[in-house]
Design a protein around this motif. Structure first.
Motif, mmCIF file in Angstrom:
data_model
loop_
_atom_site.group_PDB
_atom_site.id
_atom_site.type_symbol
_atom_site.label_atom_id
_atom_site.label_comp_id
_atom_site.label_asym_id
_atom_site.label_seq_id
_atom_site.Cartn_x
_atom_site.Cartn_y
_atom_site.Cartn_z
ATOM 1 N N GLU A 77 66.793 10.027 45.624
ATOM 2 C CA GLU A 77 68.255 10.020 45.521
ATOM 3 C C GLU A 77 68.881 9.155 46.620
ATOM 4 O O GLU A 77 70.075 8.874 46.586
ATOM 5 C CB GLU A 77 68.787 11.458 45.600
ATOM 6 N N VAL A 78 68.063 8.768 47.569
ATOM 7 C CA VAL A 78 68.531 7.923 48.660
ATOM 8 C C VAL A 78 67.643 6.692 48.741
ATOM 9 O O VAL A 78 66.413 6.794 48.757
ATOM 10 C CB VAL A 78 68.494 8.667 50.019
ATOM 11 N N MET A 79 68.290 5.527 48.775
ATOM 12 C CA MET A 79 67.538 4.284 48.837
ATOM 13 C C MET A 79 67.981 3.490 50.075
ATOM 14 O O MET A 79 69.174 3.432 50.377
ATOM 15 C CB MET A 79 67.823 3.493 47.564
ATOM 16 N N PHE A 80 67.025 2.934 50.789
ATOM 17 C CA PHE A 80 67.299 2.085 51.954
ATOM 18 C C PHE A 80 66.987 0.640 51.569
ATOM 19 O O PHE A 80 65.965 0.387 50.939
ATOM 20 C CB PHE A 80 66.429 2.514 53.140
ATOM 21 N N VAL A 81 67.879 -0.266 51.958
ATOM 22 C CA VAL A 81 67.674 -1.669 51.603
ATOM 23 C C VAL A 81 67.757 -2.530 52.858
ATOM 24 O O VAL A 81 68.784 -2.546 53.550
ATOM 25 C CB VAL A 81 68.720 -2.150 50.559
ATOM 26 N N GLY A 82 66.659 -3.220 53.154
ATOM 27 C CA GLY A 82 66.613 -4.134 54.291
ATOM 28 C C GLY A 82 66.823 -5.568 53.832
ATOM 29 O O GLY A 82 67.260 -5.832 52.703
ATOM 30 N N GLU A 83 66.484 -6.482 54.715
ATOM 31 C CA GLU A 83 66.787 -7.885 54.482
ATOM 32 C C GLU A 83 65.644 -8.580 53.743
ATOM 33 O O GLU A 83 65.815 -9.112 52.649
ATOM 34 C CB GLU A 83 67.034 -8.487 55.859
ATOM 35 N N ALA A 135 63.476 -0.629 50.022
ATOM 36 C CA ALA A 135 63.293 -1.954 49.421
ATOM 37 C C ALA A 135 63.970 -3.002 50.297
ATOM 38 O O ALA A 135 64.595 -2.675 51.311
ATOM 39 C CB ALA A 135 63.868 -1.975 48.017
ATOM 40 N N ASN A 136 63.858 -4.239 49.882
ATOM 41 C CA ASN A 136 64.506 -5.335 50.595
ATOM 42 C C ASN A 136 65.304 -6.198 49.623
ATOM 43 O O ASN A 136 65.044 -6.205 48.421
ATOM 44 C CB ASN A 136 63.457 -6.208 51.291
ATOM 45 N N ILE A 137 66.266 -6.943 50.195
ATOM 46 C CA ILE A 137 67.078 -7.888 49.426
ATOM 47 C C ILE A 137 66.198 -8.974 48.800
ATOM 48 O O ILE A 137 66.351 -9.307 47.637
ATOM 49 C CB ILE A 137 68.124 -8.534 50.374
ATOM 50 N N VAL A 138 65.295 -9.540 49.575
ATOM 51 C CA VAL A 138 64.290 -10.453 48.997
ATOM 52 C C VAL A 138 62.910 -9.861 49.234
ATOM 53 O O VAL A 138 62.648 -9.212 50.251
ATOM 54 C CB VAL A 138 64.357 -11.903 49.547
ATOM 55 N N VAL A 169 56.500 -7.966 48.746
ATOM 56 C CA VAL A 169 56.787 -6.621 49.249
ATOM 57 C C VAL A 169 57.787 -5.970 48.290
ATOM 58 O O VAL A 169 59.002 -6.127 48.428
ATOM 59 C CB VAL A 169 57.330 -6.680 50.695
ATOM 60 N N PHE A 170 57.260 -5.290 47.305
ATOM 61 C CA PHE A 170 58.085 -4.707 46.246
ATOM 62 C C PHE A 170 58.988 -3.610 46.783
ATOM 63 O O PHE A 170 60.150 -3.482 46.388
ATOM 64 C CB PHE A 170 57.156 -4.138 45.158
ATOM 65 N N GLY A 171 58.447 -2.799 47.698
ATOM 66 C CA GLY A 171 59.171 -1.635 48.195
ATOM 67 C C GLY A 171 58.258 -0.437 48.062
ATOM 68 O O GLY A 171 57.214 -0.503 47.401
ATOM 69 N N THR A 172 58.659 0.652 48.699
ATOM 70 C CA THR A 172 57.795 1.819 48.696
ATOM 71 C C THR A 172 58.623 3.097 48.663
ATOM 72 O O THR A 172 59.763 3.108 49.138
ATOM 73 C CB THR A 172 56.871 1.799 49.936
ATOM 74 N N GLY A 173 58.064 4.153 48.092
ATOM 75 C CA GLY A 173 58.771 5.422 48.034
ATOM 76 C C GLY A 173 58.544 6.103 46.711
ATOM 77 O O GLY A 173 57.580 5.797 46.012
ATOM 78 N N VAL A 201 71.634 3.057 51.609
ATOM 79 C CA VAL A 201 71.852 2.744 53.019
ATOM 80 C C VAL A 201 71.380 1.314 53.279
ATOM 81 O O VAL A 201 70.194 0.999 53.132
ATOM 82 C CB VAL A 201 71.070 3.716 53.929
ATOM 83 N N CYS A 202 72.325 0.450 53.640
ATOM 84 C CA CYS A 202 71.987 -0.940 53.955
ATOM 85 C C CYS A 202 71.546 -1.012 55.407
ATOM 86 O O CYS A 202 72.234 -0.516 56.303
ATOM 87 C CB CYS A 202 73.202 -1.833 53.753
#
Ligand code: URA
Ligand code: SF4
Length: 188
Positions: free
Chosen positions: A35-41, A80-83, A26-30, A118-119
């Motif tokens: 200018e704003v990035m969200f990062v999950g676990e 995106a995610n941490i892993v 799951v690379f991430g999407t967007g 944003v974490c």
């Protein structure tokens, strides 16, 4: 390197043990100019199956919050995610998995150059902001690092378990909207 090339490399990654048990990276999407990035676990079951971040029940809730402040994963943010691969049975990612995966997130930051990060939840906040960061107590606070503003909010999965905390998350999102209006220049 651009984001698409990075993604093509990332989806074949075997740098840690999670490569063996994942269905999809799951690379991430967007968008690349977010200018704003969200990062999950890390990916859960639905994300692993679809290869996309936050597409399960918690993702639907996240999209609701995003929509209320004019954000949309296809238009003006990156998620995106941490892993990037699902830890078996949704356990927390191990330190060695995070270490192996970090270069992908770093490259994503380098290419996207977000102004606001944003974490989502404890794991991301403790990795990105401070090892002893308490999301429960410190969500909604802001920290600047190298010109980038970091904040954290409650993980949408935690909100599904504790719906009485939804107003606190809503306040965080309202504050994020205000911060965007302060520091972001385009697409909002
Ligand atoms: N939870 C996360 O932290 N990330 C996802 O992509 C989905 C659920
Ligand atoms: Fe590679 Fe990260 Fe997946 Fe491990 S979790 S295999 S480092 S992409």
């Amino acid at each position: 390197m651009d984001l698409l090339t990075l993604k093509q490399e990332c989806v074949n990654c075997t740098r840690c043990g999670l490569a063996k048990t994942r269905t999809n990276v799951v690379f991430g999407t967007g968008v690349a100019n977010a200018e704003v990035m969200f990062v999950g676990e890390g990916p859960g079951q639905s994300e692993d199956e679809q290869g996309l971040p936050f597409v399960g029940r918690s993702g639907q809730l996240l999209d609701c919050y995003l929509q209320t402040i004019g954000l949309c994963r296809d238009k003006n943010i990156f998620i995106a995610n941490i892993v990037k691969c699902r830890p078996p049975n949704n356990r927390d990612p191990l330190a060695e998995e995070w270490d192996a995966c970090l270069p992908w997130l770093r490259e994503q930051f380098r290419i996207i150059q977000p102004k606001i990060v944003v974490c989502l939840g404890r794991i991301a906040a403790q990795r990105m902001i401070r090892p002893d960061f308490s999301v429960s107590k410190e969500h909604g606070t802001w920290t600047e690092k190298n010109g980038v503003l970091f904040t954290a909010t409650l993980h949408p999965a935690a909100l599904l378990r504790s719906p009485q905390r939804k107003p606190e998350a809503f306040e965080d999102f309202v504050a994020i909207r205000e911060k965007i209006h302060e520091v972001c220049t385009h697409t909002y």
